[in-house]
Design a protein around this motif. Sequence first.
Motif, short mmCIF file in Angstrom:
data_model
loop_
_atom_site.label_atom_id
_atom_site.label_comp_id
_atom_site.label_asym_id
_atom_site.label_seq_id
_atom_site.Cartn_x
_atom_site.Cartn_y
_atom_site.Cartn_z
N UNK A 124 0.84 -1.20 0.00
CA UNK A 124 0.00 0.00 0.00
C UNK A 124 0.87 1.25 0.00
N UNK A 125 1.92 1.24 0.80
CA UNK A 125 2.84 2.38 0.84
C UNK A 125 3.53 2.60 -0.49
N UNK A 126 3.95 1.51 -1.13
CA UNK A 126 4.63 1.64 -2.43
C UNK A 126 3.67 2.17 -3.49
N UNK A 127 2.44 1.72 -3.43
CA UNK A 127 1.46 2.18 -4.42
C UNK A 127 1.11 3.65 -4.21
N UNK A 128 1.09 4.07 -2.95
CA UNK A 128 0.86 5.49 -2.66
C UNK A 128 2.01 6.34 -3.19
N UNK A 129 3.24 5.84 -3.04
CA UNK A 129 4.41 6.56 -3.55
C UNK A 129 4.35 6.69 -5.06
N UNK A 130 3.91 5.62 -5.74
CA UNK A 130 3.79 5.68 -7.20
C UNK A 130 2.68 6.64 -7.60
N UNK A 131 1.57 6.61 -6.89
CA UNK A 131 0.47 7.54 -7.16
C UNK A 131 0.97 8.97 -7.07
N UNK A 132 1.78 9.25 -6.07
CA UNK A 132 2.32 10.59 -5.90
C UNK A 132 3.19 11.00 -7.09
N UNK A 133 4.01 10.07 -7.56
CA UNK A 133 4.88 10.38 -8.69
C UNK A 133 4.09 10.57 -9.98
N UNK A 134 3.08 9.72 -10.18
CA UNK A 134 2.23 9.87 -11.36
C UNK A 134 1.54 11.24 -11.33
N UNK A 135 1.07 11.63 -10.15
CA UNK A 135 0.38 12.92 -10.03
C UNK A 135 1.35 14.07 -10.33
N UNK A 136 2.58 13.97 -9.85
CA UNK A 136 3.57 15.02 -10.12
C UNK A 136 3.87 15.11 -11.62
N UNK A 137 3.94 13.94 -12.28
CA UNK A 137 4.16 13.96 -13.72
C UNK A 137 2.95 14.58 -14.44
N UNK A 138 1.76 14.31 -13.93
CA UNK A 138 0.55 14.89 -14.52
C UNK A 138 0.60 16.42 -14.43
N UNK A 139 1.13 16.93 -13.34
CA UNK A 139 1.29 18.38 -13.19
C UNK A 139 2.30 18.90 -14.22
N UNK A 140 3.39 18.17 -14.40
CA UNK A 140 4.41 18.57 -15.37
C UNK A 140 3.85 18.57 -16.79
N UNK A 141 3.01 17.57 -17.08
CA UNK A 141 2.47 17.42 -18.43
C UNK A 141 1.28 18.35 -18.69
N UNK A 142 0.83 19.07 -17.69
CA UNK A 142 -0.25 20.02 -17.88
C UNK A 142 -1.65 19.47 -17.75
N UNK A 143 -1.79 18.28 -17.18
CA UNK A 143 -3.13 17.72 -16.99
C UNK A 143 -3.85 18.37 -15.81
N UNK A 144 -3.08 18.89 -14.87
CA UNK A 144 -3.69 19.48 -13.67
C UNK A 144 -2.72 20.45 -13.03
N UNK A 145 -3.26 21.40 -12.28
CA UNK A 145 -2.42 22.27 -11.47
C UNK A 145 -2.83 22.16 -10.00
N UNK A 146 -3.60 21.11 -9.70
CA UNK A 146 -4.06 20.87 -8.32
C UNK A 146 -2.89 20.38 -7.47
N UNK A 147 -2.94 20.61 -6.16
CA UNK A 147 -1.89 20.11 -5.26
C UNK A 147 -1.88 18.58 -5.25
N UNK A 148 -0.73 18.02 -5.00
CA UNK A 148 -0.60 16.57 -4.93
C UNK A 148 -1.40 16.05 -3.74
N UNK A 149 -2.40 15.20 -3.95
CA UNK A 149 -3.25 14.72 -2.85
C UNK A 149 -2.53 13.78 -1.89
N UNK A 150 -1.34 13.31 -2.28
CA UNK A 150 -0.59 12.39 -1.40
C UNK A 150 0.21 13.14 -0.34
N UNK A 151 0.40 14.44 -0.58
CA UNK A 151 1.19 15.22 0.37
C UNK A 151 0.50 15.25 1.73
N UNK A 152 1.25 14.93 2.76
CA UNK A 152 0.71 14.98 4.12
C UNK A 152 -0.06 13.75 4.54
#
Length: 325
Positions: A124-152
């Motif tokens: 579960x922890x590893x999958x959360x870490x991957x989710x966080x990275x995917x979300x950060x890449x989504x921000x880089x690619x312009x899909x979203x400018x929302x804060x990373x929901x995994x933070x905190x």
Amino acid sequence: MGRRRTRDLNLPPRMHRKGETFYYVTSTVPRQWIKLGKDLNQARLRWAELEGEAANPDDKTFAIIARRYEREVIPTKAIRTQRDNQAELAKLVAVFGSVSIDSIRPQDVRTYLDLRGQQAKTRANREKALLSHVFNKAREWGYTDAPNPCAGVKGHKETGRDRYVEDDEFAAVRAKGHYTLQDAMDLALLTGQRPADVLKLTRADIRDGSLHVKQNKTGKKLAIEIVGELAAVIERITSRPAKVKGAWLVQDENGQPLTYWMLRNRFDEARKAAGATFQFRDIRAKAATDTGDLGHAQKLLGHTKRDMTEHYTRARKGERVKPLR
């Protein structure tokens, strides 16, 4: 629907291996086999190019972003990480696939961690870490400018493995194993390397009186002297009669390398037959502990910091102390 894979389970869809060469197989009729080369990392990058297709720019679902991540990011990682990420991404897509990336909230991540953690807290922890990275890449690619929901969002508490493999346990499992498993176990113990690094060793890595290793996880390069028991094991392996002598040290009678899943299956069978409970990866810690010398263990394992090795070994067998009197 294509047939289910029975080997090379770490390869992405439509990539196949024939001998030492990887191919991309089209879904058209007739099918075309496009040569990708012999290097798996380069083959994955080429696969990603061939898989690329224009997506609807308005489609910002997690599944679309995950597919781009699979094409562009995962092939750049180490082989073991690629395999892990593929499995982790599948779990995430099953839950978040149809959800817009903007709609994933911290409470959703928390719920995922709690439910998934009922089965496997570490995964579960590893999958959360991957989710966080995917979300950060989504921000880089312009899909979203929302804060990373995994933070905190705090993951599950993990405790490192502290299993020490006793000599008689090791010998019992080894005795029940296929000769390819015995080769892998001997090399893992004497070199202290991770399973993936043991499986990729080739005859070409034997030169200048040393066994040369480049660790997948860290990129650390080692030259392990071929002396003593290691010399005897390598002599046994390289002089063994075989129908075909391939490039690898751990290979079957047809010259084919032992894959990760073959190693796991053969180890599980031998472990069950021997009534043992340790994991193959625990052999690395046994090698470090059995050196009896932190400096030697640090160099053998390729650790950059001594305290990492110190914790690694003491957690397995306990710190040696003198009695009061």
